[in-house]
Design a protein around this motif. Structure first.
Motif, PDB file in Angstrom:
ATOM      1  N   SER A  59       0.802  -1.264   0.115  1.00 16.96           N
ATOM      2  CA  SER A  59      -0.080  -0.041  -0.062  1.00 16.96           C
ATOM      3  C   SER A  59       1.003   1.176  -0.147  1.00 16.96           C
ATOM      4  CB  SER A  59      -0.938  -0.055   1.311  1.00 16.96           C
ATOM      5  OG  SER A  59      -0.158  -0.326   2.229  1.00 16.96           O
ATOM      6  N   ILE A  60       0.248   2.247  -0.761  1.00 13.88           N
ATOM      7  CA  ILE A  60       1.063   3.644  -0.790  1.00 13.88           C
ATOM      8  C   ILE A  60       0.260   4.655  -0.186  1.00 13.88           C
ATOM      9  CG2 ILE A  60       2.140   5.192  -2.226  1.00 13.88           C
ATOM     10  CD1 ILE A  60       3.314   2.485  -2.416  1.00 13.88           C
ATOM     11  N   TYR A  61       1.063   5.520   0.860  1.00 11.45           N
ATOM     12  CA  TYR A  61       0.290   6.565   1.441  1.00 11.45           C
ATOM     13  C   TYR A  61       0.869   7.937   0.710  1.00 11.45           C
ATOM     14  CZ  TYR A  61      -2.181   3.754   5.079  1.00 11.45           C
ATOM     15  OH  TYR A  61      -2.885   2.829   5.491  1.00 11.45           O
ATOM     16  N   ARG A  62       0.193   8.824   0.623  1.00 12.59           N
ATOM     17  CA  ARG A  62       0.187   9.959   0.101  1.00 12.59           C
ATOM     18  C   ARG A  62       0.325  11.156   1.492  1.00 12.59           C
ATOM     19  NH1 ARG A  62      -1.864   7.176  -3.614  1.00 12.59           N
ATOM     20  NH2 ARG A  62      -3.981   8.127  -3.007  1.00 12.59           N
ATOM     21  N   LEU A  63       1.456  11.127   2.108  1.00 14.86           N
ATOM     22  CA  LEU A  63       1.277  11.693   3.669  1.00 14.86           C
ATOM     23  C   LEU A  63       1.594  13.362   3.458  1.00 14.86           C
ATOM     24  CD1 LEU A  63       2.770   8.989   5.599  1.00 14.86           C
ATOM     25  CD2 LEU A  63       0.575   9.471   5.417  1.00 14.86           C
ATOM     26  N   ASP A  64       1.471  14.090   4.475  1.00 19.58           N
ATOM     27  CA  ASP A  64       1.967  15.473   4.473  1.00 19.58           C
ATOM     28  C   ASP A  64       1.325  16.487   3.431  1.00 19.58           C
ATOM     29  OD1 ASP A  64       3.724  14.259   6.720  1.00 19.58           O
ATOM     30  OD2 ASP A  64       5.519  13.911   5.344  1.00 19.58           O
ATOM     31  N   PHE A  69       5.621  10.389  -0.042  1.00 20.24           N
ATOM     32  CA  PHE A  69       5.364   9.055  -0.558  1.00 20.24           C
ATOM     33  C   PHE A  69       5.745   7.830   0.374  1.00 20.24           C
ATOM     34  CE2 PHE A  69       6.512   5.097  -2.851  1.00 20.24           C
ATOM     35  CZ  PHE A  69       5.753   4.684  -3.920  1.00 20.24           C
ATOM     36  N   PHE A  70       4.833   7.003   1.012  1.00 25.93           N
ATOM     37  CA  PHE A  70       5.148   6.254   1.965  1.00 25.93           C
ATOM     38  C   PHE A  70       4.473   4.878   1.693  1.00 25.93           C
ATOM     39  CE2 PHE A  70       4.462   4.280   6.436  1.00 25.93           C
ATOM     40  CZ  PHE A  70       5.931   4.322   6.698  1.00 25.93           C
ATOM     41  N   VAL A  71       5.418   3.785   1.878  1.00 19.21           N
ATOM     42  CA  VAL A  71       4.926   2.454   1.692  1.00 19.21           C
ATOM     43  C   VAL A  71       4.675   1.643   3.000  1.00 19.21           C
ATOM     44  CG1 VAL A  71       5.797   0.010   0.333  1.00 19.21           C
ATOM     45  CG2 VAL A  71       6.598   2.242  -0.456  1.00 19.21           C
ATOM     46  N   GLU A 106      10.151  10.879  -0.781  1.00 22.25           N
ATOM     47  CA  GLU A 106       9.857   9.332  -0.262  1.00 22.25           C
ATOM     48  C   GLU A 106      10.389   9.225   1.144  1.00 22.25           C
ATOM     49  OE1 GLU A 106      10.857   4.683  -1.520  1.00 22.25           O
ATOM     50  OE2 GLU A 106      11.579   6.239  -2.726  1.00 22.25           O
ATOM     51  N   ALA A 107       9.592   8.653   2.097  1.00 24.58           N
ATOM     52  CA  ALA A 107       9.815   8.229   3.495  1.00 24.58           C
ATOM     53  C   ALA A 107       9.898   6.863   3.737  1.00 24.58           C
ATOM     54  CB  ALA A 107       8.998   9.032   4.525  1.00 24.58           C
ATOM     55  N   MET A 108      10.816   6.371   4.249  1.00 23.22           N
ATOM     56  CA  MET A 108      10.950   4.928   4.667  1.00 23.22           C
ATOM     57  C   MET A 108      11.331   4.563   6.114  1.00 23.22           C
ATOM     58  SD  MET A 108      14.389   4.313   2.319  1.00 23.22           S
ATOM     59  CE  MET A 108      13.738   5.486   1.286  1.00 23.22           C
TER      60      MET A 108
END
Length: 307
Positions: A59-64, A69-71, A106-108
């Protein structure tokens, strides 16, 4: 040869995705959040299908406010791992987002074997935002003896409005969130009002205590998630005021008692600044809450530009 297909996930895929299996040793959270992902306009799920069988999910979140982009919740079914299928699944998801102009970063969150195997590349090519210790404990409420003494500290329960107001207090935020991020249940979030919905998810509770200057000096956020073992309770700690931590723990345990059966197995996953980890561990030990042998022991948050 069976046909391979990658596509967006749907509500109807629930059973197929669950059949991939538990990938977190009894603490898997996907069953609890799957429909939330499907209903969230800022999230998209993807499945890898071979023939008629779903063998992968991410799943991909579009945060902030859409810039990050966050998986999350990725998994490949046993028997299909080590064949490059997850790489194909993630590549498809990335390609599906590359034309969204708002995405800048992209955050991880990495840990354990993943961190060690990719450490050099991550440190050379990404910005490390924060590293936190992870301490795991387990208990059954029927055997738990919560100290009965009056609380010395006054603890406040923060709702969405109070959390939003906290983000305006720059000095408090510098102490509580030195990386400029709130990491709750392993999700890194900027200090934005739009992110409060991800900080205080359904069932979560935030407790705050203040110092002599009336500024919040310790904030703890508990996120309960039903899982195969019973209840996974992620307790995120912000700030270094260890003098009042036991009061926070007592209140969180009282909260757990109100939302679950006394016979339920509870796994408490405490995510804390490394400098406070030994204090936290001693206080849990003093309360006779036994450790739980589960990895990882730390998590590290990285960020990079979205390519």
């Amino acid at each position: 040869m069976s046909n391979h297909l990658i596509r967006q996930a749907t509500v109807e895929d629930f059973d197929g995705v669950m059949n991939i299996g538990d990938v977190y040793f009894g603490l898997d959270y996907l069953r609890h959040v799957y429909h939330t992902i499907m209903d969230d306009p800022n999230a998209t799920g993807y499945v890898y299908v071979i023939g008629e069988e779903i063998i992968g999910f991410t799943s991909i979140y579009r945060l902030d406010d859409g810039i990050t982009f966050f998986v999350r919740a990725s998994r490949i079914k046993s028997g299909f791992r080590g064949k490059g299928l997850y790489g194909k699944l993630l590549h498809y998801a990335c390609e599906d987002h590359k034309n969204i102009e708002s995405i800048q970063y992209e955050a991880m969150v990495v840990h354990g074997v993943t961190y060690e195997s990719k450490r050099l590349n991550l440190e050379n090519n990404h910005t490390q935002l924060v590293q936190k210790s992870v301490l795991n404990y387990h208990l059954k409420l029927e055997r738990m003896k919560v100290p009965g003494q009056p609380l010395d500290a006054i603890l406040e329960t923060f709702d969405s409005a109070e959390m939003t107001s906290l983000f305006v207090d720059k000095k408090a935020c510098e102490a509580l969130f030195p990386s400029g991020r709130v990491i709750t249940d392993w999700v890194p979030l900027r200090l934005l009002p739009s992110n409060v919905r991800y900080i205080l998810t359904a069932g979560a509770i935030a407790l705050a205590s203040r110092n002599e200057n009336t500024r919040v000096s310790l904030l703890t956020i508990g996120t309960p998630v039903p899982c195969q073992l019973g209840l996974r309770y992620c307790l995120d700690i912000f700030g270094n005021d260890g003098t009042v931590f036991q009061e926070h723990v007592i209140r969180h345990i009282e909260y757990i008692k109100n939302i679950t059966d006394k016979n339920t197995m509870i796994v408490i996953m405490i995510v804390v600044d490394p400098c406070l980890a030994s204090v936290v561990d001693k206080q849990l030990s003093d309360m006779d809450i036994p450790p739980y042998d589960f990895h990882p022991k730390s998590i590290t948050v990285f960020e990079d530009s979205f390519k």
